[in-house]
Design an enzyme around this catalytic site. Structure first.
Site, PDB file in Angstrom:
ATOM      1  N   LYS A 207      42.509  30.225   0.569  1.00 24.64           N
ATOM      2  CA  LYS A 207      43.647  31.070   0.934  1.00 24.64           C
ATOM      3  C   LYS A 207      44.254  31.692  -0.323  1.00 24.64           C
ATOM      4  O   LYS A 207      44.463  32.896  -0.391  1.00 24.64           O
ATOM      5  CB  LYS A 207      44.686  30.227   1.691  1.00 24.64           C
ATOM      6  CG  LYS A 207      45.912  30.989   2.091  1.00 24.64           C
ATOM      7  CD  LYS A 207      46.847  30.128   2.920  1.00 24.64           C
ATOM      8  CE  LYS A 207      48.192  30.828   3.062  1.00 24.64           C
ATOM      9  NZ  LYS A 207      49.154  30.064   3.847  1.00 24.64           N
ATOM     10  N   GLU A 213      39.534  23.048  -7.537  1.00 21.09           N
ATOM     11  CA  GLU A 213      38.250  22.523  -7.061  1.00 21.09           C
ATOM     12  C   GLU A 213      37.336  23.666  -6.619  1.00 21.09           C
ATOM     13  O   GLU A 213      36.155  23.719  -6.968  1.00 21.09           O
ATOM     14  CB  GLU A 213      38.471  21.590  -5.857  1.00 21.09           C
ATOM     15  CG  GLU A 213      39.155  20.280  -6.175  1.00 21.09           C
ATOM     16  CD  GLU A 213      40.671  20.354  -6.070  1.00 21.09           C
ATOM     17  OE1 GLU A 213      41.247  21.454  -6.224  1.00 21.09           O
ATOM     18  OE2 GLU A 213      41.285  19.301  -5.857  1.00 21.09           O
ATOM     19  N   GLY A 267      46.941  26.704   5.633  1.00 14.09           N
ATOM     20  CA  GLY A 267      45.559  26.278   5.375  1.00 14.09           C
ATOM     21  C   GLY A 267      45.022  25.369   6.460  1.00 14.09           C
ATOM     22  O   GLY A 267      43.905  25.540   6.958  1.00 14.09           O
ATOM     23  N   ARG A 268      45.824  24.396   6.874  1.00 11.45           N
ATOM     24  CA  ARG A 268      45.344  23.419   7.869  1.00 11.45           C
ATOM     25  C   ARG A 268      45.344  23.984   9.282  1.00 11.45           C
ATOM     26  O   ARG A 268      44.980  23.288  10.226  1.00 11.45           O
ATOM     27  CB  ARG A 268      46.179  22.143   7.776  1.00 11.45           C
ATOM     28  CG  ARG A 268      47.680  22.358   7.847  1.00 11.45           C
ATOM     29  CD  ARG A 268      48.453  21.148   7.352  1.00 11.45           C
ATOM     30  NE  ARG A 268      49.895  21.360   7.297  1.00 11.45           N
ATOM     31  CZ  ARG A 268      50.547  21.856   6.245  1.00 11.45           C
ATOM     32  NH1 ARG A 268      49.881  22.210   5.170  1.00 11.45           N
ATOM     33  NH2 ARG A 268      51.849  21.994   6.271  1.00 11.45           N
ATOM     34  N   HIS A 384      32.254  -1.903  16.352  1.00  9.89           N
ATOM     35  CA  HIS A 384      31.582  -2.948  15.568  1.00  9.89           C
ATOM     36  C   HIS A 384      32.158  -3.033  14.166  1.00  9.89           C
ATOM     37  O   HIS A 384      31.544  -3.618  13.271  1.00  9.89           O
ATOM     38  CB  HIS A 384      30.078  -2.680  15.531  1.00  9.89           C
ATOM     39  CG  HIS A 384      29.492  -2.702  16.907  1.00  9.89           C
ATOM     40  ND1 HIS A 384      29.006  -3.853  17.491  1.00  9.89           N
ATOM     41  CD2 HIS A 384      29.393  -1.732  17.847  1.00  9.89           C
ATOM     42  CE1 HIS A 384      28.601  -3.578  18.715  1.00  9.89           C
ATOM     43  NE2 HIS A 384      28.833  -2.285  18.968  1.00  9.89           N
ATOM     44  N   LYS A 510      48.638  18.298  -8.741  1.00 11.21           N
ATOM     45  CA  LYS A 510      47.762  19.353  -9.273  1.00 11.21           C
ATOM     46  C   LYS A 510      48.182  19.692 -10.699  1.00 11.21           C
ATOM     47  O   LYS A 510      47.339  19.824 -11.594  1.00 11.21           O
ATOM     48  CB  LYS A 510      47.865  20.628  -8.420  1.00 11.21           C
ATOM     49  CG  LYS A 510      47.322  20.503  -7.013  1.00 11.21           C
ATOM     50  CD  LYS A 510      47.451  21.862  -6.310  1.00 11.21           C
ATOM     51  CE  LYS A 510      47.188  21.757  -4.828  1.00 11.21           C
ATOM     52  NZ  LYS A 510      47.463  22.990  -4.110  1.00 11.21           N
TER      53      LYS A 510
HETATM   54  O1  F6P Z   1      46.357  20.998  -1.722  1.00 11.47           O
HETATM   55  C1  F6P Z   1      46.822  21.422  -0.512  1.00 11.47           C
HETATM   56  C2  F6P Z   1      46.291  22.755  -0.088  1.00 11.47           C
HETATM   57  O2  F6P Z   1      47.151  23.752  -0.495  1.00 11.47           O
HETATM   58  C3  F6P Z   1      46.084  22.772   1.408  1.00 11.47           C
HETATM   59  O3  F6P Z   1      47.237  23.027   2.109  1.00 11.47           O
HETATM   60  C4  F6P Z   1      45.035  23.808   1.556  1.00 11.47           C
HETATM   61  O4  F6P Z   1      44.399  23.727   2.802  1.00 11.47           O
HETATM   62  C5  F6P Z   1      44.139  23.456   0.404  1.00 11.47           C
HETATM   63  O5  F6P Z   1      45.019  23.048  -0.626  1.00 11.47           O
HETATM   64  C6  F6P Z   1      43.246  24.560  -0.075  1.00 11.47           C
HETATM   65  O6  F6P Z   1      43.968  25.686  -0.483  1.00 11.47           O
HETATM   66  P1  F6P Z   1      43.263  27.089  -0.650  1.00 11.47           P
HETATM   67  O7  F6P Z   1      42.700  27.489   0.659  1.00 11.47           O
HETATM   68  O8  F6P Z   1      44.338  28.010  -1.137  1.00 11.47           O
HETATM   69  O9  F6P Z   1      42.172  26.925  -1.675  1.00 11.47           O
END
Ligand code: F6P
Length: 545
Positions: A207, A213, A267-268, A384, A510
């Site tokens: 987003k 990452e 995002g979620r 299990h 972060k």
């Molecule tokens: O670390 C949280 C977050 O901002 C989430 O809300 C989001 O889904 C994820 O990181 C990834 O963010 P982006 O889509 O901006 O890379």
């Protein structure tokens, strides 16, 4: 909406009711109200929901609905559906419901026709998906795409990964999807194993297009591609999904190959936006459309059904009932569907990033616990592993059981006469029955059990569960399940008075990681992280890396 709900008469009435209901056993509640098994059920689109095995009377349910009314759930819901800025701490609208509006339904957000913009992106996604699926989109060597690798994390990974796995039966173009999220290089290395760069397409999904990452993995993936095919190949092997065109361009992806979305999609809550592109490429735009329609059907139900018959509202109220009145600490989500293996992980972000807050929307501290912890594994595997604790442990863990009438892969049983799917489902029904009704010491003793073993074998029961059944795992029913939980999270957040759509709590970690990174590889001067524990850990790491 930020007033203290725990000070309301509706909350107090539930406390009083809890004192009456808590000592009662589900065996008694069923004996005195035998119709509850058939009547405490709901139909939400294709989802059949049984909530009879909950530790509530009909009076409790009435009081819970009062609580929703007192908390202003209908008004808050209507604000979301009309594009108001209910994400107050970020001053944004909450518009994921616009992502699944059918053509012709309108929603204005921030003065623009959100529905028109959504359909424009869906059209572009559809054209792109068609061209990849048909082989018209060719990689740098002229070959078609065989694998799409989605690089993203959190909401830019969990949703598409979960839905892709759930809908593997519908992936009909012989295009595989893989999902890379973790900055642990093991993730990318393992996912690239066996892939041919010439037939691989990367979808960089972020987003913000600033997530460490994702940008780190995307850069490493680009190196892998360029090493095999040269720099010019990037244009044919990298596309982006983002709200940030500038950063996409800076990264070196042509914005003509970028699929956008909007700051009003959290995002979620974004699997149904362009973030779902990897899913659309694998199952096709028509099936993706069915997925969106499934979500929309639940949106309509949520927007229009009376509170007392409203699936997301009732399930959220039950979540509040156990969290705040019984002190339950978590909810197990148990899909009796191996293809829904990632559904609990998906729900973890949805519920915990949304509702893991300690202050209300107006900044005042909450006065009750918030944020249900969701966890789980598919049945029957979980049986299990951890069901022992569900059945006989000291904690109360309400559980959601999910199952399907038809299997996408049925096989015959050992003797060839039955169905493996029937065995799976009989386990689901058995578990909810045993959790609710248990087995008493008298019943166990009456079977001639060694008296010293009787206490060990007692099954206390009175452990609540919801059963959610759907005809079959399809794009539509997966969409329905997602929307059902999205709206539960919304209702719980509304009752607690919190902003379910921000996530400030992830920022400091972060920043700290960025600040600490140079210390890890710097020379052997003492670490200076600012506290003795972190310093000692970094020094140990340096000495052993
Ligand atoms: O670390 C949280 C977050 O901002 C989430 O809300 C989001 O889904 C994820 O990181 C990834 O963010 P982006 O889509 O901006 O890379």
């Amino acid at each position: 909406m930020s007033s203290d709900i725990t000070a309301s008469a509706a909350w107090q009435a539930l406390h009083d009711d809890h004192r009456k209901v808590a000592p009662r056993h589900l065996r008694e509640l069923f004996a005195e109200d035998p119709a509850r098994g058939r009547e405490l059920t709901l139909q939400v689109a294709d989802l059949h929901i049984d909530y009879s095995k909950h530790r509530v009377t009909r009076e409790t349910l009435r009081l819970l609905v009062d609580l929703a009314r007192t908390a202003g759930v209908p008004e808050h819901r209507d604000q979301m559906f009309s594009g108001e800025h209910i994400n107050t701490s970020e001053d944004r609208a909450v518009g994921h419901i616009a992502l699944r509006l059918p053509v012709g339904d309108q929603l204005e957000i921030d003065g623009t026709d959100a529905d028109a913009e959504v359909h424009d992106v869906l059209r572009r996604m559809g054209e792109f998906a068609d061209s990849v699926r048909s082989g018209e989109w060719r990689g740098a060597t002229g070959e078609g795409i065989r694998t799409v690798v989605n690089i993203g994390i959190g909401g830019s990974d969990l949703g598409p990964d979960m839905v892709y796995r759930a809908l593997r039966h519908y992936a009909d173009a012989e295009i595989e999807a893989r999902f890379v999220s973790n900055v642990d290089p093991a993730d990318l290395v393992a996912k690239l194993a066996g892939l041919d760069p010439a037939t691989t397409l990367f979808i960089v999904a972020s987003k913000t297009f600033s997530t460490l990452e994702t940008l780190t993995n995307a850069t490493a993936a680009r190196r892998w591609l360029v090493a095999a095919l040269g720099t010019d190949a990037v244009a044919k092997h990298f596309v982006a999904v983002s709200t940030n065109a500038e950063r996409v361009a800076e990264f070196g992806i042509d914005t003509a190959n970028m699929f956008g979305f909007w700051d009003w999609v959290g995002g979620r809550y974004s699997v149904d936006s362009a973030i779902g592109l990897s899913v659309m490429v694998t199952i096709g735009k028509e099936r993706f459309g069915e997925f969106l329609s499934g979500m929309h059907a639940v949106d309509r139900h949520f927007a229009t059904a009376p509170l007392a018959e409203n699936g997301p509202v009732l399930l959220a109220l039950l979540g509040v009932w156990y969290s705040n009145f019984f002190g339950a600490e978590s909810r197990a989500v148990l899909p009796y569907s191996n293809d829904l293996a990632r559904f609990p992980a998906y729900l973890q972000q949805l519920t915990m990033e949304s509702n893991g807050k300690s202050v209300r929307a107006d900044g005042t501290p909450v006065t009750s616990s918030t944020g249900e912890i969701f966890w789980g594994e598919p049945g029957t595997n979980g049986q299990h592993a951890f069901y022992q604790l569900l059945h006989q442990g000291t904690r109360l863990i309400p559980a959601d059981f999910l199952g399907f009438a038809k299997s996408t892969d049925d096989l015959p049983t050992r003797d060839g006469t039955g169905s493996m799917h029937d065995i799976l489902m009989s386990n689901l029904f058995a578990q909810t029955k045993v959790l609710a009704f248990g087995k008493t010491a008298e019943e166990i003793a009456a079977e001639g059990t060694d008296p010293t073993l009787v206490p060990h074998k007692v099954m206390p029961g009175n452990r609540p569960s919801t059963t959610i059944l759907a005809p079959e795992l399809t794009p539509s029913t997966v969409g329905q399940l997602i929307a059902l939980y999205e709206h539960q999270v919304f209702v719980e957040g509304t009752i607690w008075g919190i902003d379910s759509f921000d996530q400030w709590g992830v920022e400091l970690g972060k920043q700290q990681a960025l600040a600490l990174a140079p210390l890890l590889s710097s020379a052997n001067e003492p670490a200076s992280a600012g506290d003795s524990s972190t310093d000692a850990l970094i020094e140990w790491y340096r000495a052993n890396r």
